[in-house]
Every structure is written in C-alpha cells, then in structure tokens.
Scaffold this active site. Structure first.
Site, PDB file in Angstrom:
ATOM      1  N   GLU A  83       0.848  -1.191   0.000  1.00 38.28           N
ATOM      2  CA  GLU A  83       0.000   0.000   0.000  1.00 38.28           C
ATOM      3  C   GLU A  83       0.882   1.239   0.000  1.00 38.28           C
ATOM      4  O   GLU A  83       2.104   1.161   0.198  1.00 38.28           O
ATOM      5  CB  GLU A  83      -0.964   0.003   1.189  1.00 38.28           C
ATOM      6  CG  GLU A  83      -2.062  -1.050   1.069  1.00 38.28           C
ATOM      7  CD  GLU A  83      -3.162  -0.887   2.100  1.00 38.28           C
ATOM      8  OE1 GLU A  83      -3.110   0.079   2.892  1.00 38.28           O
ATOM      9  OE2 GLU A  83      -4.080  -1.719   2.118  1.00 38.28           O
ATOM     10  N   HIS A 136      -9.070  10.625   2.668  1.00 39.61           N
ATOM     11  CA  HIS A 136      -8.748   9.527   1.752  1.00 39.61           C
ATOM     12  C   HIS A 136      -8.989  10.001   0.331  1.00 39.61           C
ATOM     13  O   HIS A 136     -10.039  10.572   0.027  1.00 39.61           O
ATOM     14  CB  HIS A 136      -9.609   8.301   2.052  1.00 39.61           C
ATOM     15  CG  HIS A 136      -9.036   7.035   1.507  1.00 39.61           C
ATOM     16  ND1 HIS A 136      -8.999   6.762   0.160  1.00 39.61           N
ATOM     17  CD2 HIS A 136      -8.450   5.972   2.119  1.00 39.61           C
ATOM     18  CE1 HIS A 136      -8.431   5.577  -0.033  1.00 39.61           C
ATOM     19  NE2 HIS A 136      -8.089   5.082   1.136  1.00 39.61           N
ATOM     20  N   ARG A 164      -1.023   9.762   1.447  1.00 38.75           N
ATOM     21  CA  ARG A 164      -2.411  10.093   1.148  1.00 38.75           C
ATOM     22  C   ARG A 164      -2.665  11.590   0.999  1.00 38.75           C
ATOM     23  O   ARG A 164      -3.519  12.003   0.212  1.00 38.75           O
ATOM     24  CB  ARG A 164      -3.326   9.513   2.237  1.00 38.75           C
ATOM     25  CG  ARG A 164      -3.520   8.018   2.103  1.00 38.75           C
ATOM     26  CD  ARG A 164      -4.400   7.459   3.195  1.00 38.75           C
ATOM     27  NE  ARG A 164      -4.637   6.032   2.975  1.00 38.75           N
ATOM     28  CZ  ARG A 164      -5.233   5.241   3.857  1.00 38.75           C
ATOM     29  NH1 ARG A 164      -5.650   5.734   5.006  1.00 38.75           N
ATOM     30  NH2 ARG A 164      -5.418   3.963   3.583  1.00 38.75           N
ATOM     31  N   HIS A 217     -11.425  10.774   6.493  1.00 44.60           N
ATOM     32  CA  HIS A 217     -11.241   9.330   6.668  1.00 44.60           C
ATOM     33  C   HIS A 217     -10.686   8.960   8.038  1.00 44.60           C
ATOM     34  O   HIS A 217     -11.049   7.921   8.597  1.00 44.60           O
ATOM     35  CB  HIS A 217     -10.295   8.827   5.578  1.00 44.60           C
ATOM     36  CG  HIS A 217     -10.076   7.351   5.571  1.00 44.60           C
ATOM     37  ND1 HIS A 217     -11.090   6.446   5.349  1.00 44.60           N
ATOM     38  CD2 HIS A 217      -8.945   6.606   5.763  1.00 44.60           C
ATOM     39  CE1 HIS A 217     -10.611   5.221   5.389  1.00 44.60           C
ATOM     40  NE2 HIS A 217      -9.312   5.284   5.650  1.00 44.60           N
ATOM     41  N   ARG A 251      -1.185   9.638   8.786  1.00 45.01           N
ATOM     42  CA  ARG A 251      -1.126   8.212   9.120  1.00 45.01           C
ATOM     43  C   ARG A 251      -0.679   7.373   7.926  1.00 45.01           C
ATOM     44  O   ARG A 251      -1.143   7.563   6.810  1.00 45.01           O
ATOM     45  CB  ARG A 251      -2.498   7.731   9.596  1.00 45.01           C
ATOM     46  CG  ARG A 251      -2.561   6.241   9.861  1.00 45.01           C
ATOM     47  CD  ARG A 251      -3.894   5.829  10.431  1.00 45.01           C
ATOM     48  NE  ARG A 251      -4.996   5.986   9.509  1.00 45.01           N
ATOM     49  CZ  ARG A 251      -5.331   5.112   8.553  1.00 45.01           C
ATOM     50  NH1 ARG A 251      -4.593   4.011   8.368  1.00 45.01           N
ATOM     51  NH2 ARG A 251      -6.373   5.312   7.779  1.00 45.01           N
TER      52      ARG A 251
END
Length: 519
Positions: free
Chosen positions: A115, A231, A276, A335, A370
């Site tokens: 990811e 997100h 992100r 998110h 994060r």
C-alpha cells in the site's frame, strides 16, 4: 438521574480498540458501552485495506517504523512507533487465533500486499477488501462469549465524571432517553474519530468527535486535532457516507486519471502510491479544475474485481457502475483523525483514571499523516495494552461532580456544520475559510451551547487556523510551505465541569487561548 457503580474498567466504544481492551482486561469485570449494536457505526468494521505488520522474512519492525515516521511528516514519536511496529506480528497472530480469517499464501503464512508509502508489502488482508468487518466480527464473537464482559448497546457518552481531586471517576451516559451516572475506577474512551463532522466522509456519520470533546472539557490535554486525513479515493456516487475504494487497488496497479485519461500524478508506475495527503490534493485539484478524477481499475484488476475486491465491486454495482468497464469517479473524503486525546501506548491520558485508545487518542504514532493500514494495528495492539493497564487501576474517593449534558445538534444544524467543515476545513484550508467555518460554529452554538460535536469541530478548526504552515494532512493555501521546525499543537481547557457549556461569545476565543503550543 440514576447512578451505578461498576467495579472494573468502563469502556466507551465498541470498535476494534474498545473490544481489544475489553478482552485483554480479563479477569476484571468490564462494562462496554456503545451507542449502536456491535458491528454497526464502527469505523473498524468499514476498514478495507488490512492491518500493517512486518510479517515477511524480508521485512522487520524497524523498517515498518521508519516508513511510519516518514509518512508522519516530522511529528511521529519514535518510541511510540517502535512499540507499535514491534507489536505487529504478535497482534496479527492474536487476531488470527480469535478467528480473524486473514488471507494466506501457498505456504500457509500471512499473505501481504503493498500500500501507499510502505517500502514493501506488509498489509495483511481478508478477502481482498474485507479486513475490518472480518476482524471485528471475530472479536464480537469473543466478547459475547466472555463471562467478564457486559455490553450496553444503547448508550451515548454525554460527559465525564470527576472528583474533587481531579480524577476521572466515570461517565455520564444517555440511555433510552435517560441520563445515567456510571462510576468506575478506570474509564476508557475508545469512541473513534470525527469523520461525521464532514459532509464528505468515509466513516459512519455518527462519529462526531464526542470522546475527544468530552475529554477536552474535563481538562485532558488534546494533541494536533487539526490533522485530519482525507482519503483520496472515496467513491463519488452521491452516497453519505461515501463508499471507499481501498488503497490496495492502487497497490495492485490501478491508476488515477482525469476524464481525458491523463494521469493525475504522473506516468511512473508508483506515482499513485505517494502518501495520502499528496494524492488527496491531486484529486482535489483535478476536480476543482473541472477535469474530474477517476480510479481506473480496468487493466490492473479487470475481470478479477468481483473476487479480488468484493466490497468495492458491490458498492460500484449498486450505484450502476461496473468498474471492470468504467473508471470509478472519486473524491477526497474525511477518513481518519491523527490527532486527539494525548495518550501513551498503554492508554494513560493526562488525567488520572482516564484512558484513551484508537482513533480518539493521539499516541504519537501517526504524526501529521497516518501510514496506510496502521490504524487497525494501533487499535488492536494498543487496545490490548490499554485493557491490561485499565484492569489494574484503583482509587477514587470523595465527591463526584457531574457535568451538565449539553444538547445534541438538530439534523438541520448538523447539516450546516458538516458542509462548513468539508468546504472550509477540508483538503485545502485558508485563514478566510477557517474563520468562516468558526463563525458558523459560533452561530450554531447560540442554539446548542455545549454540544460536544461543536466543541470537537471548534478544536479542529481553531487548531488549523493557528497552524500557519502546511504539514501532512493539514494544507494551508495561504501558508503552503512546511516550517523547518516540527511542533505539536497542544490544547488544554480548565477541566472544571462547569466548562461543559461555554458561552457562545467566548467559545472560540477559549479554544484559541487553550492552544498552549503550535507550529
């Protein structure tokens, strides 16, 4: 108003963090309070990607910690990141032993995926995109079978109880329209984030930051509430909350394009796997320019979509969109909250008797942004630590003060708040927009003074206004540069229970004054 005395940890929240704490607190008697039946209204159950941990022979906790620090834009606490990542493998094995059906490789080990912002594949998944619900389901089964756990599935936090010494002694709970004082030697807040404060969110709309707000009003220190992760690939088909197109799709090679088929972040194979905040701003810019933003999965996933990513496939098909043939329209959406109640890796806050864990807590592992799939790891790993710590908590005597329960926002007021937060406290912020949002919050406060949702929104917006730089999930168009020195935003209210209802004319001023350090 009635009062009960519980002889063990009181845990408010029924997601992965709260239930992990409840299980690990055994044999202490635990009371779990959640506003909805377990598995409902919990962000944990909606998580798609998986749980990050160093599980392969080529990986190591130190490498995972390095990626976590890099994503956090200078504000990750190294020792907290080390504790988190060193707990990774044991946490996955614990969840698997409880029945979480992680995907396996041909040798029987945990299958892992890549990811964004991870240096290597380390995300343990379930059924492609069903990790959250599958993991939480296993815990719910264990909790319902545990003789030491009692669950109330109809209780909403309205405030915290403190004694004359300043110790938290329990919580004020609304249950079936009536207020109940629940006294306990340890109170654990596992109330989740604040995504529901935003009109565009991937989280349950009921998550309004009320745990963070209640802790702040009780005098607990709050850290970096301005850092909200948006997100980049929420599915834009007019639903509230917005379905999520998991980051694992981009890990498999799906690409972000505009309506002309041009790449949003460049042609490089890994261009869409940046942190992100960077990807979210690119998607936001493409939409603002009128080019649109779409996730093209036709080549990377194609015919395998129904089996590889069943949750995303179902969400698209229900909206009349076949992702095997058509790119998915996407938009950034709130998110995850990186900031929250200051807490250690074992949940201890700055107030005796009060613990916080999961998204409502700020343990220092996420910093300003994060790392993907670290949220489920933190919830379970630190949830276990918090449960063990809370089970040993004793003490508390003397007169207990009860806060006045503020009102709950009307549906009309909540709509106004959510629109203001998404429009002016969203992906791109400015002093003008933030001040406009704060004016709306103050206007709503005139009719709903003391509403916990307004306090949470004010903490986020005021802290964003005070942080005159761009860092991680916080981007200021009027301060686009990142300061050379990374600093936290710390807030602390008086802690007097009378502060639960602040005067409208002074509410925002009070929060701004409570910011005791910022970048």
């Amino acid at each position: 108003m009635s009062r009960i005395v519980h002889e063990g940890p009181l845990i408010i929240g029924g997601g992965l963090a709260g239930l992990s704490a409840a299980l690990e607190a055994a044999p202490a008697k635990v009371l779990v309070i959640t506003p909805a039946p377990l598995l409902q209204e919990a962000s944990s159950a909606w998580a798609q990607g998986g749980l990050a941990a160093a599980l392969s022979a080529s990986d190591a906790p130190a490498l995972h910690a390095a990626d976590t620090r890099a994503a956090g834009a200078g504000l990750v606490e190294p020792e907290a990141a080390r504790a988190l990542t060193e707990d990774g493998k044991a946490t996955v094995e614990w969840l698997a032993a409880l029945g979480a059906p992680f995907d396996r490789d041909s040798f029987g080990g945990f299958a892992v995926s890549l990811e964004a912002a991870h240096s290597q594949a380390r995300v343990a998944r379930v059924g492609g995109d069903g990790a959250g619900r599958a993991i939480l389901t296993a815990l719910v089964v264990a909790v319902r079978a545990a003789p030491h756990i009692e669950v109330w599935e109809d209780g909403r936090l309205r405030g915290l109880l403190k004694d004359d010494a300043g110790r938290v002694r329990g919580a004020l709970i609304e249950r079936q329209g009536k207020l109940v004082e629940v006294l306990a030697p340890a109170t654990v807040l596992a109330t989740g984030g604040a995504g529901g404060l935003f009109a565009r969110t991937t989280t349950p709309a009921s998550l309004l930051g009320e745990g963070m707000a209640a802790a702040y009003l009780a005098g607990a220190e709050t850290l970096d509430p301005e850092f909200v992760q948006f997100h980049p690939t929420a599915i834009d088909v007019g639903l509230d909350p917005m379905p999520l197109a998991t980051e694992a799709l981009r890990g498999e090679g799906a690409r972000l394009i505009d309506r002309e088929g041009r790449f949003l972040l460049g042609e490089a194979a890994d261009a869409d796997l940046k942190p992100r905040d960077i990807v979210a701003r690119a998607v936001h810019a493409a939409r603002a320019d009128g080019r649109g933003a779409f996730l093209d999965c036709r080549t990377a996933v194609g015919a395998e979509f129904p089996h590889a990513f069943p949750a995303v496939f179902a969400a698209c098909m229900q909206a009349g969109l076949d992702p095997r043939e058509t790119p998915i329209p996407v938009a950034p959406a709130a998110h995850y909250c990186m900031g929250g109640i200051v807490a250690g890796v074992d949940g201890h806050t700055t107030l005796k008797g009060l613990f916080a864990v999961g998204e409502c807590a700020a343990t220092g592992v996420h910093g300003a942004n994060r790392l993907a799939s670290n949220s489920l790891l933190e919830a379970a790993a630190f949830g276990r630590r918090t449960g063990r710590a809370a089970a040993t908590e004793t003490g508390g005597e003397g007169r207990v003060s009860v806060p006045k329960a503020g009102p709950v926002l009307s549906s009309e007021a909540l709509i106004d708040l959510r629109i203001a937060m998404s429009d002016d406290v969203g992906v791109v912020r400015s002093a003008e927009g933030l001040r406009a949002a704060l004016k709306i919050i103050d206007r709503l406060d005139r009719d709903a003074s003391g509403a916990l949702a307004l306090t949470a929104a004010r903490l986020i917006a005021s802290s964003a206004l005070a942080r005159k730089e761009s860092r991680g999930g916080h981007y200021r168009s009027d301060y686009p540069e990142t300061s050379a020195r990374a600093r936290h935003t710390r807030l602390k209210a008086s802690g007097a229970v009378t502060a639960a209802v602040m005067a409208t004319t002074t509410a925002t001023t009070a929060v701004m004054a409570a910011i005791i350090a910022t970048a």
